[in-house]
Structures are given as structure tokens and as C-alpha cells.
Write an enzyme that holds these catalytic residues in place. Structure first.
Site, short mmCIF file in Angstrom:
data_model
loop_
_atom_site.label_atom_id
_atom_site.label_comp_id
_atom_site.label_asym_id
_atom_site.label_seq_id
_atom_site.Cartn_x
_atom_site.Cartn_y
_atom_site.Cartn_z
CG ASP A 18 0.33 -0.08 -4.35
OD1 ASP A 18 0.92 -0.18 -3.26
OD2 ASP A 18 -0.27 0.94 -4.71
NE ARG A 98 -6.91 3.38 -13.96
CZ ARG A 98 -5.60 3.51 -14.00
NH1 ARG A 98 -4.93 3.04 -15.03
NH2 ARG A 98 -4.95 4.10 -13.02
CG ASP A 127 -8.21 4.57 -11.32
OD1 ASP A 127 -8.97 5.08 -12.17
OD2 ASP A 127 -7.02 4.89 -11.19
CB SER A 178 -0.48 9.39 -6.04
OG SER A 178 -1.06 8.33 -6.76
#
Length: 434
Positions: A18, A98, A127, A178
Site C-alpha cells: 500500500d 498510531r 487507524d 492482515s
């Protein structure tokens, strides 16, 4: 638009499909000069590979920051001290990483004069909220770009895009899972895990042994705390990141740290998640045990409410909110006397508390003992205490009637025999009395 006039964008870069595609897309579709930021929170295998991949995809600069100790000290330890677990089980590993990455994005953006930051999150997960909201709190003037929310590409389209433009990627087919990981935990979702009825397959786990196959003898360890902060493992003083990493290995070998949870995402979706968090589970058990010695009943009770609120705020991306920072001040004030050692046994997926000791413990054996020798408790004081403590209920019963008279059903009548010492025809008389 000339090279000199192109705006700069700092992209949170993992080196995966990505974000590798995002470097090229931001450069050629959105017209940015891209700078990448990779934060090593414990799972960055090779910084040079990350930098090479970012530069070959078109980035003008690639930053890799070793943020492991910063992550543990400033995000993990305060959350451990708060006792925060999302919905009572999830140690918040991804959610804690994060806001740190967002902070680093903002710092690099200021250093390089960027007008925007970018991330590789989709529109369906938590996220994106954590990045967007954290950046907005730290630098309201920065634009936040999310390529995966804009482009119309699935995974196979991204792979084709990468091949078409000569981008360095390792992805060839869709992974069954994932995965996101840092020192505090590993999260796994999608694939067969999307069926909550199905047991997680063995290949979903990477950090923990199958509990039934872990050594049957188990192992013991001692964790030392100083004012709520883990400092030692079996008497050895360790730096924060090393202590967590070592515990992940030791506890993982014993099958400790597996969590299977159906959780409620902020966007309104229930999601089945599998987590591996050996160090988090062990340290959480140890810290709670030590707090049971050092904190008063009222503080422990109120702190459980704070823990739930802290977990919710962190999960929802509100780490930099005024409320979370105010809660942090309360939590820090509770940790002054949380000092001592905790002994634990790890065995086939379970953590058992063996012992705990603290120089600032509120536990006093002379008050707790039931032996006459050494007992300092004033037994005569109990009568007066009970008179005052029970006064409201006795007053209510005298004036308004007891709860029993207000319709509380009686227990059903139970036939009772006469003990003769002889067995009845139906079997042992004691068993029947039970």
C-alpha cells in the site's frame, strides 16, 4: 508545476504494498514531493531496505526513526499503569503506536517544510481516525491525505500498478491475514478469522507456542517495579524496549499472550481480532498484583473507571485529548507507592501469581492474621463499628419494613431428615443432606 514549486508531503511508510504504491501515486497523481517516515516500534527488519524501497518508488528523502524506547516509555508504560484494556481484553498495541507515528509525522513535516502528511489506512478501519485526529490535534494546519480512501484500486490492482511502474514490492498474492505488530503486541485479522466460529489456525500465530505443546514444567520469573514502572526481570535492570522484547520471548515460549476477541470498532463494525501480547499479559498481571498491595480500596475502585475511559479514548484515537491528559495526571499520582517485586509462574498459556512484595505495602500481617500471637487488630472495636455501619438499614427496616416483607420470595421448603448415623436406602446420608 515546476519541481521547485511542488508541495511536500510526509508519508508514514511501512514498506508494504500500500505505502510503496502510495509514494508513486502521491508523486504522479497528486503532484507532491514525497518524504517518507518509517517509525521502528519493534518490527522494522531492515532500515536500509525501507529507505531503498521508498527512494526507488520516487521519494525524495526517507527517514527511519528508532522509536522503540520512546514508544514503551511514553505510551506503553502510562497505559500499563492505567490498567487500560479495550473492552477488558485488548492491550491496545496498535492503537498506542498510531499517536506516536502521528507525532513523528508532524515533526518531520515541520523539519522539511511539508504542507501535508499521508498514511496508508483504509476507510473502514480505526487507524485512519487515529492518524487524522492526532495530526489535527498536533498541527491543525497540516492537510492529511489518505490515498487508499481516494484511489479505486483493490490489492490485485495495486500489484498491477506496482509492476507497471517498476516499483519494488514483495507481494504477489493476497496474504491470508492482515497483520500489524510492534513491541507491545501483534494483531491479526481477515481471512478465515472473519468467521468467529472457526478456531484460529496455527499459522495465525507467530510469537506464541501452542499452549498444549509448551513445556509442561513451565517457568517462573520475577518482575521488579519502581513507582509503577517495570525496571527489572529476575533481578536484572533492563532498558524498556529490551525488557518487553525479552518477556515476549519468555512468555511466548510458554504459550502465554493469545487473545481471541470480537471487538467493536469506532466506525460501527464488529470485528474478530486475534492478538498476541505475551509481555503485555504478563506485565499487566504483575502490575495489578502489586497495586493490590499498595493502593487503597477507594483508589483501586475509581482507577478501574479511569482504566475503561483511558482504553476507550486511546482506541478511538483521542490520545492527545484534554481528558486523556487529565486522566494521565491522576494515574501518575497513584503510582508513587507501586514499588516492589512480583513472582509469576508461566505454564502452557496461563500466568499464575505466585507472590508479591512491596516496601510500601498497605497489607499488614499483624492486622490480617487469625492467629492470637502477633494480632494487633482491636476486636472490641468491631461492635461499635457495626452499630454505626448498619444503622441506616436497621432504621429503614424499623420505619418502612424489611425487604423481606416487601415481597422478596421465600426460599422453597427443603425436606430435612434426622441424622441417625445410618445410611439410607438411597445411599450415603451425608451426600443426601448436601
Amino acid at each position: 508545476m515546476t519541481e521547485a514549486s511542488r508541495p511536500r508531503c510526509v508519508l508514514a511508510f511501512s514498506g508494504g504494498l500500500d505505502t510503496t504504491v502510495a509514494v508513486h501515486w502521491l508523486t504522479h497523481t497528486r503532484g507532491y514531493e514525497v518524504v517518507t517516515l518509517s517509525a521502528d516500534l519493534g518490527e522494522t527488519a531492515d532500515a536500509e531496505v525501507l529507505q531503498r524501497r521508498a527512494l526507488s518508488a520516487g521519494a525524495v528523502a526517507a527517514h527511519v526513526v528508532d522509536a522503540k524506547d520512546l514508544f514503551i516509555t511514553n505510551f506503553v508504560w502510562p497505559t500499563l499503569q492505567a490498567g487500560a484494556l479495550y473492552q477488558g481484553v485488548y492491550p491496545l498495541a496498535t492503537a498506542l503506536g498510531r499517536p506516536l507515528i502521528a507525532r513523528l509525522l508532524v515533526e518531520v513535516a515541520r523539519e522539511v517544510g511539508a504542507s501535508a502528511v499521508a498514511h496508508g489506512c483504509t476507510a473502514k478501519g480505526n487507524d485512519q481516525v487515529r492518524f487524522d485526529v492526532a495530526v489535527g490535534a498536533l498541527a491543525p494546519g497540516l492537510e492529511v491525505v489518505a490515498p487508499l480512501r481516494e484511489w479505486r484500486m483493490g490489492r490485485s490492482d495495486e500489484i498491477a500498478y506496482a509492476h507497471e511502474h517498476g516499483l519494488e514490492i514483495t507481494a504477489t498474492t493476497e496474504s491470508p491475514y492482515s497483520v500489524d505488530a510492534n513491541l507491545w503486541g501483534r494483531s491479526v485479522e481477515t481471512g478465515i478469522l472473519e468467521d468467529p466460529w472457526v478456531e484460529p489456525p496455527a499459522d495465525a500465530f507467530a510469537w506464541t507456542a501452542e499452549p498444549s505443546r509448551a513445556p509442561s514444567e513451565g517457568s517462573e520469573l520475577v518482575i521488579g517495579f519502581d513507582e509503577g514502572t517495570p525496571r527489572t526481570l529476575d533481578g536484572e535492570i533492563l532498558e524498556p524496549a529490551l525488557l518487553v522484547a525479552r518477556l515476549n520471548v519468555l512468555a511466548g515460549q510458554q504459550g502465554v499472550g493469545r487473545i481471541d476477541h470480537v471487538e467493536d470498532r469506532l466506525v460501527g463494525i464488529k470485528s474478530r481480532e486475534v492478538y498476541e501480547a505475551p509481555a503485555a499479559v504478563v506485565l499487566g498481571t504483575a502490575h495489578r498484583a502489586l497495586e493490590s498491595l499498595a493502593l487503597s480500596r477507594d483508589v483501586l475502585r475509581f482507577k478501574r473507571l479511569v482504566a475503561d475511559e483511558w482504553a476507550q479514548l486511546t482506541y478511538d484515537g483521542l490520545w492527545f485529548s484534554a481528558l486523556r491528559q487529565s486522566l494521565a495526571a491522576f494515574v501518575a499520582s497513584t503510582q508513587k507507592f507501586v514499588t516492589g517485586e512480583v513472582r509469576l509462574r508461566l505454564r502452557q498459556g496461563a500466568v499464575s501469581l505466585v507472590g508479591r512484595s512491596s516496601p510500601t505495602s498497605l497489607y499488614r500481617r499483624d492486622l490480617a492474621t487469625y492467629e492470637l500471637a502477633g494480632d494487633s487488630f482491636r476486636h472490641q472495636a468491631a461492635e461499635g463499628f457495626l452499630t454505626i455501619f448498619g444503622l441506616p438499614l436497621r432504621t429503614q427496616a424499623a420505619v418502612q419494613g424489611s425487604l423481606w416483607e416487601e415481597g422478596l420470595p421465600l426460599l422453597p421448603s427443603v425436606p430435612r431428615g434426622i441424622a441417625t448415623g445410618e445410611s439410607s436406602p438411597g445411599g450415603d446420608s451425608d451426600a443426601e443432606a448436601d
